[in-house]
Scaffold this active site. Structure first.
Site, PDB file in Angstrom:
ATOM      1  N   ASP A   6      -9.375  -8.799  10.443  1.00  0.00           N
ATOM      2  CA  ASP A   6      -8.252  -9.052  11.342  1.00  0.00           C
ATOM      3  C   ASP A   6      -8.426 -10.428  11.984  1.00  0.00           C
ATOM      4  O   ASP A   6      -9.495 -10.749  12.507  1.00  0.00           O
ATOM      5  CB  ASP A   6      -8.206  -7.970  12.427  1.00  0.00           C
ATOM      6  CG  ASP A   6      -7.008  -8.145  13.351  1.00  0.00           C
ATOM      7  OD1 ASP A   6      -5.945  -7.599  13.029  1.00  0.00           O
ATOM      8  OD2 ASP A   6      -7.149  -8.821  14.384  1.00  0.00           O
ATOM      9  N   ILE A   7      -7.374 -11.254  11.910  1.00  0.00           N
ATOM     10  CA  ILE A   7      -7.434 -12.592  12.498  1.00  0.00           C
ATOM     11  C   ILE A   7      -7.490 -12.477  14.018  1.00  0.00           C
ATOM     12  O   ILE A   7      -6.680 -11.773  14.626  1.00  0.00           O
ATOM     13  CB  ILE A   7      -6.221 -13.439  12.074  1.00  0.00           C
ATOM     14  CG1 ILE A   7      -6.175 -13.580  10.548  1.00  0.00           C
ATOM     15  CG2 ILE A   7      -6.262 -14.822  12.725  1.00  0.00           C
ATOM     16  CD1 ILE A   7      -4.935 -14.272  10.026  1.00  0.00           C
TER      17      ILE A   7
ATOM     18  N   GLU B  33      -1.548  -9.221  10.476  1.00  0.00           N
ATOM     19  CA  GLU B  33      -2.653 -10.157  10.277  1.00  0.00           C
ATOM     20  C   GLU B  33      -3.927  -9.461   9.810  1.00  0.00           C
ATOM     21  O   GLU B  33      -5.019 -10.013   9.901  1.00  0.00           O
ATOM     22  CB  GLU B  33      -2.925 -10.936  11.576  1.00  0.00           C
ATOM     23  CG  GLU B  33      -3.457 -10.113  12.727  1.00  0.00           C
ATOM     24  CD  GLU B  33      -2.388  -9.492  13.586  1.00  0.00           C
ATOM     25  OE1 GLU B  33      -2.683  -9.176  14.750  1.00  0.00           O
ATOM     26  OE2 GLU B  33      -1.243  -9.310  13.108  1.00  0.00           O
TER      27      GLU B  33
END
Length: 219
Positions: free
Chosen positions: A91-92, A134
């Site tokens: 996950d960004i 994301e």
């Protein structure tokens, strides 16, 4: 009369030959048209397959193809009684802030670049997909938790090592990751859930890091 008969027969034969030759040429043209249509149809089938199985922004596999793939892998692993398969959820970090600060176009550039680095940092046999938003997922067949952790760490370093060029400037981006190994006869959703718990632990412990579920001794 004999001469006329020969001439008449020759004329009929010539007409039949011409008619047959015209039919042959027409059939050849139709065959070429059919082949051309088949080629176009095959291209369209491949294009539709690409659209239905891949995320249009990043080019990675989409959630549907991930679900189909991991379902088949779980069945194979259970049948072989060899539960060696791991999952990484990435996950960004602070992606909402990124979008709010630089705009959604820059956010799309960020997603594409991160996806590319994840793909390049994974092994050739690994299955990478955009999980949603994301978040990204990597399925690692024949891979234990320790190996998965090292792959996830390689992905993390690849993303954070070089800033992403969004034209107006270059921005440093990081991601967090969680790893889990498949347990025999559990559902793939349970494996992903444990990887997700490890991801949240990475977020809680400061982001830009990799955690595994269950926890194990880092080297």
């Amino acid at each position: 009369k004999l001469l006329c008969s020969h001439i008449g027969t020759a004329i009929v034969n010539a007409e039949l030959y011409t008619h047959t030759e015209e039919q042959r040429i027409q059939l050849e043209k139709q065959k070429d048209q059919i082949n051309e249509l088949n080629a176009k149809l095959q291209d369209q089938v491949e294009e539709l397959n690409e659209i239905s199985t891949h995320d249009q922004l990043t080019g990675l596999n989409n959630f549907g193809s991930f679900r189909d793939y991991i379902t088949c892998r779980v069945e194979e692993v259970d049948r072989a009684k060899q539960p060696l398969m791991s999952v990484i959820i990435c996950d960004i970090d602070h992606f909402k802030w990124f979008n709010d600060t630089y705009g959604h176009m820059a956010g799309n550039v960020c997603l594409k670049e991160v996806a590319s680095r994840i793909q390049e940092s994974s092994r050739p046999m690994d299955f990478t997909a955009r999980y949603g938003g994301e978040e990204f997922v990597v399925v690692l067949p024949t891979c234990g938790l320790k190996e998965a952790f090292h792959v996830a760490e390689r992905i993390r370093v690849a993303v954070s090592s070089e800033p992403i060029d969004i034209q107006i400037e270059k921005v440093k981006v990081t991601l967090s990751a969680g790893c889990a190994v498949y347990q025999l006869e559990e559902s793939w959703q349970e494996t992903v859930k444990r990887a997700d718990k490890a991801l949240y632990r990475a977020k809680e412990r400061g982001r830009n890091r990799v955690e595994a579920e269950p926890e194990f001794q880092r080297e």
